[in-house]
Design an enzyme around this catalytic site. Structure first.
Site, mmCIF file in Angstrom:
data_model
loop_
_atom_site.group_PDB
_atom_site.id
_atom_site.type_symbol
_atom_site.label_atom_id
_atom_site.label_comp_id
_atom_site.label_asym_id
_atom_site.label_seq_id
_atom_site.Cartn_x
_atom_site.Cartn_y
_atom_site.Cartn_z
ATOM 1 N N ASP A 28 0.864 -1.179 0.000
ATOM 2 C CA ASP A 28 0.000 0.000 0.000
ATOM 3 C C ASP A 28 0.907 1.238 0.000
ATOM 4 O OD1 ASP A 28 -2.238 1.583 0.203
ATOM 5 O OD2 ASP A 28 -2.811 0.920 2.203
ATOM 6 N N GLU A 73 2.736 5.231 -3.771
ATOM 7 C CA GLU A 73 2.692 6.281 -4.826
ATOM 8 C C GLU A 73 4.010 7.037 -4.938
ATOM 9 O OE1 GLU A 73 0.397 5.851 -2.425
ATOM 10 O OE2 GLU A 73 -0.953 4.727 -3.718
ATOM 11 N N ASP A 83 -8.908 3.736 -1.890
ATOM 12 C CA ASP A 83 -9.860 4.019 -0.819
ATOM 13 C C ASP A 83 -11.167 4.597 -1.349
ATOM 14 O OD1 ASP A 83 -7.814 3.133 0.704
ATOM 15 O OD2 ASP A 83 -7.270 5.077 1.544
#
Lengths: 907, 486
Positions: free
Chosen positions: A483, A486, A564
């Site tokens: 997760d 980015e 999300d």
């Protein structure tokens, strides 16, 4: 002490602000006008400054080279145009002489295609241009002004710089007259020093005569991209810059966690695709008129444009796959249902949830642990008070054929007693700040450093952390979830890293920002591959790593999810165009969180989301820390029954889904497909995103609103359709038909002409299905024909690459259903045999026969024949036991590994 | 503590199930349907008839799954495990021949796959029953104690109630008297001290006079510097309230978006305190009105923090010590007044035989990863994070009519939801334990509470019966084994 007081004040203020914080913070993120490189290029006509120097034009078999001059700046660029045998041409433009501008490393793409070139023939040359032909593709290069027009089979496909929006900012020395933003830019207190100054490029790409373009994920928006010169928020260009966007909106051009600079344009008779191989921040404008005009502005790097000229959707994707690779064949377990929550809090919770699935007879394969399982967000460790015996826990879950997943994020807690931190620190494995020391950002654990995974050395070190001896408390049943890659930096500009941070090779973060996620994903997957080869040197298992960030090439590594989302009907609805877009850009193994991450879904939303989610290539339920528990059995017995039926439906369809994954693995074809992809000549389907195809044989219409009793289903013309629950044929009335729905399911149809393999026994996991017999659904088309495939292998190892797989073609024609070996060019022959049989064949759409039908079964090996009567019966005993719409061949016990023929004859 | 009531019944079935051994997985209850008469089988519901040879032929013919009791062919089939020596079980057909041993007799998988663990399972069951019975007996003994404690507590309050107003007034008067006494003695002492000080100052002044002239200017300067420093500090604090956030604050703020929790990122975990770093910013303030004790006894202590008793070695000290004691007596009288008001005249329901009065004045805590829940029965419940943050999740509302739940309502307001509430499910247990505190719905909290007060004789009798049945069954099986009937 003073610091403590100040912090206390800050937190108190925060407390007051919290209620208002529950939404996408648009002003936390930059718009084009607030971004120097975008605002100085958007809609700015500088293209006429660029001219080809005629004398420089040289054609050499497959490559044309030329010098491109910027008249205004008196600077030269090198243009290289190469035709490749895999169905594309590549246009490279870089400074001449080279100044070492950043190019995407070759390991982001696959190799092999570079040398497979196609000859270019010069058709004509004039003083102001040259016309080239390669295969079906014609390339018209105009010198002054510089334009390039591409047509395929005589149909205009693409124009470069026809609107005069091309630009290429060459490197220059700093001058006092330089406008603000050239050498420094500040955003919300973060100053980006730009040591190399302005170096942006603008590509002006027009798709002539097209009305629809698709692609450039990731964003929550329509399938057919809207114009960006409209009303807010569609007055902003689409942005490609991987960001951790809190509570993203469901209809917005803003870019989310991943970026793939691939766009497809489709019109009647032609599909064309483009890929700009560039990992810097990028903005893409779309305007629509007689043509679709697009302007692509990237902050740095070079022009490296691939134009896919295969003319059809499947051909374009196959060509793109030759460059960026195909979907790694996933382990079968990972196509089952995944149960996740932030957080399953301890071992007792894990046991209870695992047991809940068996108690409610709901299949599932994987139980996930989010960040709270760690010791203080130190990944690859356990909170020993909550998880004192992680190995025993995993072994227990695995004793029922299931797996577990733990989360591992790229931020590393700055704590010298944490082995990962100290090892990586002493080896110099972290991303550096602009001063050259280890970058220190804030994420879940507090102060954190970030592994510089753009370095192969760091990735190699990182991969070694996943062996069972190194990752304490892990077992071979444990897989990984990446997760925040980015990368998410809570206190960085736009919640990510500073662009002047430095990576391996002294590369600025600005140049490779969009690669961070895929490289981290790659390093982790390499780790699981390494672990697999240690556990079983002969047949180590395939890695399974879920990622949030992505780029071109992620498909070779593992699945992604759409981050999300929220427990809202609109997010359920937008998941379809989002996943279709990913499928069209080479990354079909993807899914949205079922139920929605933020907020609490009610029973109806939960039910509808499962009914859709079973068709997501990656199928996972997930929920936020502060939501109500929502395991499938917590909404009352009726809802439990509906969710059970839905998830069992997924497991029943796995033979088909796995076969589709094989096609994705060999030829880059998507799993979920927009209607236009399957019916490219029906123009009214080009923007259809409320229904979709699973492969080429099933049509799914999700219910995306509460209290829905009817839905309008559009049935593409030219095919017969059969209700996938009852087998009833759809009456060939109008193209769009109003269909009644109840809470038990959503409308799903088999397309006439398909053979779909299924496994109807509702097992507890994919492992438990292994020996189960198959059912074949044979849905006849107007000519009474159908075809389909079944792909089988061990479902876990790389043995299939050595030919240890079974791939059958089923063909129904002339009332004969045959099974033959599937052969595919360029793929080693399948040599696997399995003892599994086909227990049931159901025929849909056979013409009425007065006395009914019988089947004459011929064993292809022994030649023996026997005859069985066909009975009218249900398509599926589970879904519609009372239906008699299908003609059922009972227990033919056909071996899946061998040739056979079943002839249907009237009695 | 809930056992298997159905054990005897099912065990009996298990013993006479031999007759239908031929049909795998057949529930003996349904044996009549599988006679095979006329070579046919009729699906138990739906009426479809199939050749009997299609029973258990690994193909599902009946919509109700009844033709395949022993295979996984039907999605809704039920497989009967005899589990001789333990409890029979009806298993989902999905779990038959799937590689996982679900029945203790291993009959759900191919021969040789699973070992028979029924006798061990039965033995384990017997031992757990025995242990449950022992614990239950102990819990019931404690319950009896609770009842007498509750009675004694009530009697004591009633006794006190008769004189409480006088006792309270007397205690108040005594405190006033002693305060006056202390004031008088302090005044005397201060007059004396002032005289001594004046003398000492005069002596010192005389000594310092010699160096005074040169030093005076500097001293003044020092004074003004000190003042300047304080002002700067104050200004600095004000500035810090208005200044831009630090990188750490920004990180925490962004993190808090995801959790509505300002300390979401970098919050020390349970094992984190060993570490330097982020804990620095947190204030570990001790709140006077909060005790870390899990449980307070109602006879002594109020959980508040008090100064130590003054040293009684001087005359003033002695009176102060007396005042200290008198204040304690007054506080106790105040508490007694409150108790009398609450527990005698408060119209509260204390359950049968007033048993829950034994829990009066007590608080129980359940510590979860981040939050601690504290329930003070008949008063209120709070959720705490660390030491400084707490929120009232409810005030005492009462028991449910079956005394299986206690409810706290009307807690602190929750944004968009309303007042918080806290529901505690109660069950029989050996000790008073609050556990599983959580927030299943936004601002609606829940926990579990076990107590001997929830135990009853019927359950114990049930457990004893179960054990007797089990032991009888085991003897029967043992005899059969001895006779080689198995």
């Amino acid at each position: 002490m003073r610091r403590a007081i100040a912090l206390g004040v800050g937190l108190a203020l925060l407390g007051l602000l919290l209620p208002g914080s529950l939404a996408f913070k648009e002003n936390e993120f930059k718009k084009c006008a607030q971004t120097s490189f975008c605002s100085r290029n958007r809609n700015v006509q500088q293209g006429a400054n660029f001219e080809i120097v005629p004398a420089s034009v040289t054609l050499n078999t497959a490559t044309l080279t030329a010098t491109l001059m910027n008249k205004q700046a008196s600077k030269h660029l090198q243009l290289t145009l190469t035709a490749h045998a895999d169905g594309f041409v590549r246009l490279l433009i870089d400074e001449l002489p080279s100044v070492g501008r950043y190019q995407v490393p070759s390991d982001i793409l696959v190799s092999g295609w570079e040398t497979r070139k196609a000859a270019i023939k010069e058709e004509s040359r004039s003083a102001n241009g040259v016309v080239l032909v390669t295969g079906d593709t014609k390339l018209e290069l105009n010198y002054a002004p510089f334009t390039l027009a591409v047509s395929v089979k005589g149909v205009p496909a693409l124009q470069l710089n026809s609107r005069n929006l091309f630009n290429f900012e060459h490197r220059r020395p700093k001058q006092d007259s330089d406008p603000a933003g050239y050498w420094e830019e500040t955003w919300m207190g973060h100053t980006d020093t730009k040591p190399k100054g302005p170096e942006a490029m603008s590509l002006d790409l027009v798709f002539p005569g097209f009305s629809h373009v698709y692609g450039i994920p990731e964003r929550a928006t329509s399938l057919s991209l809207k114009a960006t010169n409209g009303n807010a928020p569609y007055g902003e260009p689409y942005r490609l810059y991987n960001l951790d966007v809190f509570e993203y909106l469901d209809d917005h051009p803003f870019g989310l966690y991943g970026s793939i600079p691939v766009m497809l344009a489709h019109k009647k008779g032609l599909t064309v695709g483009v890929y700009w191989n560039n990992a810097a921040e990028m903005f893409v404008d779309v305007v629509k008129g007689r043509d679709v005009g697009t302007q692509w502005i990237a902050e740095s790097g070079v022009v490296d444009l691939f134009v896919f000229t295969g003319a059809t959707g499947p051909a374009v994707l196959a060509s793109y796959a030759k460059v960026a690779g195909t979907t790694a064949l996933p382990q079968l377990f990972s196509l089952g249902y995944h149960q996740c929550r932030w957080n399953y809090k301890d071992e007792a919770d894990v046991k209870a949830v695992d047991g809940g699935f068996d108690a409610h007879e709901i299949p599932y394969d994987v139980l996930w642990l989010d960040i709270e399982h760690t010791n203080g967000k130190r990944y690859l460790t356990w909170d020993s008070s909550l998880f004192p015996n992680p190995v025993a826990m995993q072994e227990d879950v695995a004793s029922r054929g299931r797996k577990m997943v733990t989360i591992v994020d790229p931020h590393v807690k700055r704590d010298s007693s944490y082995y990962i931190f100290s090892e990586a620190e002493s080896a110099g494995h972290y991303v550096k700040n602009k001063h050259g020391s280890d970058f220190d950002g804030w994420c879940w654990p507090g102060q954190s450093s970030y592994l510089d995974v753009t370095s192969p050395v760091v990735r190699n070190w990182w991969a070694q952390q996943f062996t069972t001896d190194k990752y304490q408390g892990s077992t071979k049943h444990l897989y990984i979830w990446n997760d925040m890659n980015e990368p998410s930096v809570f206190n960085g500009p736009e919640i990510t890293m500073h662009k002047d941070n430095l990576h391996y090779g002294n590369v600025e973060h600005r140049d490779n920002h969009n690669l961070f996620g895929v490289y981290y994903h790659m390093g982790t997957a390499d780790g699981l591959k390494l672990r697999g080869s240690q556990v079983d040197p002969e047949n180590g298992d395939r890695p399974f790593v879920l990622s949030r960030a992505f780029f071109s090439g992620t498909q070779r590594v593992g699945p992604i999810w759409t981050g999300d989302n929220a427990a809202q009907w609109s997010h359920l609805k937008v998941s379809v165009p989002m996943l279709l877009t990913l499928g069209l850009t080479g990354l079909p193994y993807s899914g949205a969180d079922v139920g929605g991450f933020f907020g609490n879904p009610d029973a109806e939303l939960m039910t509808r989301w499962y009914q859709l989610g079973i068709y997501y290539p990656f199928f996972r339920g997930h929920a936020h820390l502060e939501t109500q528990r929502r395991e499938p059995w917590l909404f009352g017995p009726d809802v439990t029954a509906r969710i059970r039926a839905a998830i069992r439906g997924r497991y029943a369809l796995l033979p088909h889904i796995y076969t589709l994954f094989r096609a994705a693995n060999t030829t880059g074809q998507p799993i979920l497909r927009p209607l236009w992809f399957e019916f490219p000549e029906q123009e009214d389907l080009y923007a259809e995103e409320e229904e979709f195809m699973v492969g080429s044989s099933m049509l799914v219409k999700p219910v995306t609103a509460p209290s829905t009793f009817t839905v309008d289903v559009t049935f593409p013309q030219g095919s017969r359709w059969y209700d996938a629950t009852t087998g009833a044929p759809v009456p060939p009335k109008t193209k769009t038909q109003r269909v009644e729905v109840n809470l038990n399911g959503i409308p799903v149809y088999y397309r006439g002409g398909s053979v779909v393999p299924r496994r109807e026994r509702p097992r507890r996991s994919t492992a438990a299905q292994l020996a189960d017999p198959y059912t074949l659904v044979v849905a006849a088309d107007d000519k009474g024909e159908a075809e389909g495939q079944l792909y089988v292998d061990d479902g876990r190892s790389f043995a299939f690459q050595r030919g240890l797989y079974l791939h059958r073609d089923f063909k129904f024609s002339g009332n004969k259903l045959t099974s033959t070996k599937h052969v595919e060019p360029g793929v080693p022959d399948g040599t696997l045999t399995v003892p599994t049989t086909i227990e049931r064949v159901v025929f849909l759409g056979l013409p009425a026969a007065k006395k009914g039908y019988k089947a004459v079964i011929s064993d292809g090996v022994s030649g023996a024949k026997h005859t069985v009567a066909l009975e009218a019966g249900p398509l599926s005993m589970a879904a519609a036991p009372d239906s008699t719409q299908a003609l059922v061949l009972r227990k033919p016990d056909l071996p899946v590994s061998h040739d056979w023929t079943v002839e249907i004859v009237q009695v | 503590m809930r056992g298997s009531v159905a054990l005897l019944l099912l065990a009996g079935l298990a013993l006479c199930a031999n007759a239908q051994n031929a049909i795998r997985g057949l529930n003996p209850d349904l044996a009549a349907h599988y006679s095979g008469a006329g070579g046919k089988f009729t699906c138990i519901s739906g009426g479809k008839t199939i050749p009997f040879k299609q029973v258990n032929d690994d193909y599902c013919d009946c919509a109700d799954g009844s033709d395949e009791p022993g295979t996984a062919a039907c999605h809704n089939g039920r497989f009967y495990c005899r589990n001789l020596g333990h409890e029979p079980k009806l298993l989902a057909a999905a779990f038959v021949d799937d590689g996982v041993c679900d029945c203790c007799d291993g009959s759900d998988e191919v021969k040789g796959k699973c070992s028979n663990t029924c006798l061990q399972a039965s033995a384990a069951h017997r031992e757990s029953l025995k242990s449950n019975i022992a614990q239950y007996e102990q819990a019931l003994a404690t319950k009896a104690d609770f009842i007498s404690q509750a009675r004694a507590f009530k009697q004591k309050l009633q006794t006190k109630a008769a004189t409480i107003d006088q006792d309270y007034a007397a205690a108040q008067a005594e405190v006033e008297r002693l305060k006056a006494e202390v004031s008088r003695l302090e005044a005397e002492e201060s007059v004396q001290r002032a005289a001594e000080e004046a003398q000492r100052a005069a002596d010192q002044a005389a000594q310092e006079q010699a160096a005074a002239a040169a030093a005076e200017h500097q001293e003044l300067n020092a004074g003004s510097d000190g003042h300047a420093e304080r002002t700067l500090q104050e200004e600095g604090q004000q500035a810090s309230e208005e200044r831009e956030e630090t990188p750490e604050e920004r990180g925490r703020r962004i993190a808090s978006q995801w959790t509505n929790d300002p300390e979401a990122a970098g919050v020390p975990s349970s094992q984190e305190h060993v570490n330097e770093g982020q804990g620095e910013g947190e204030e570990h303030e001790h709140h006077g009105d909060y005790s870390h004790q899990d449980q307070h006894d109602h006879e002594d202590g109020d959980g508040e923090y008090h100064e130590p008793r003054p040293d009684a070695s001087t005359p003033l000290g002695e009176v102060r010590a007396k005042l200290y004691d008198a204040e304690a007596t007054l506080r106790e009288a105040e508490r007694d007044k409150e108790r009398i008001a609450t527990y005698l005249y408060g119209n509260l329901d204390f359950g049968p035989e007033d048993i829950f009065l034994a829990l009066a004045d007590q608080c129980f805590t359940s510590s979860q990863t981040r939050w601690t829940y504290e329930a003070c029965i008949f008063k209120h419940a709070v959720q705490r994070e660390g030491y400084s943050n707490s929120v009232t999740v409810g005030r005492w509302s009462g028991f449910s009519s079956d005394y299986k739940t206690m409810l706290f309502t009307g807690g602190d307001e929750c944004w968009n939801v309303g007042p918080r509430s806290f529901t505690v499910a109660m069950s029989c247990g050996n000790e008073n334990v609050l556990s599983d505190g959580e927030e299943p719905a936004t601002c609606a909290y829940s926990a579990k509470f076990t107590s001997p007060a929830l135990c009853n004789d019927e359950e114990l009798i049930g457990l004893r019966n179960q054990l007797a049945n089990l032991e009888a069954f085991e003897r029967e099986v043992a005899e059969k084994i001895a006779k080689d009937e198995l």
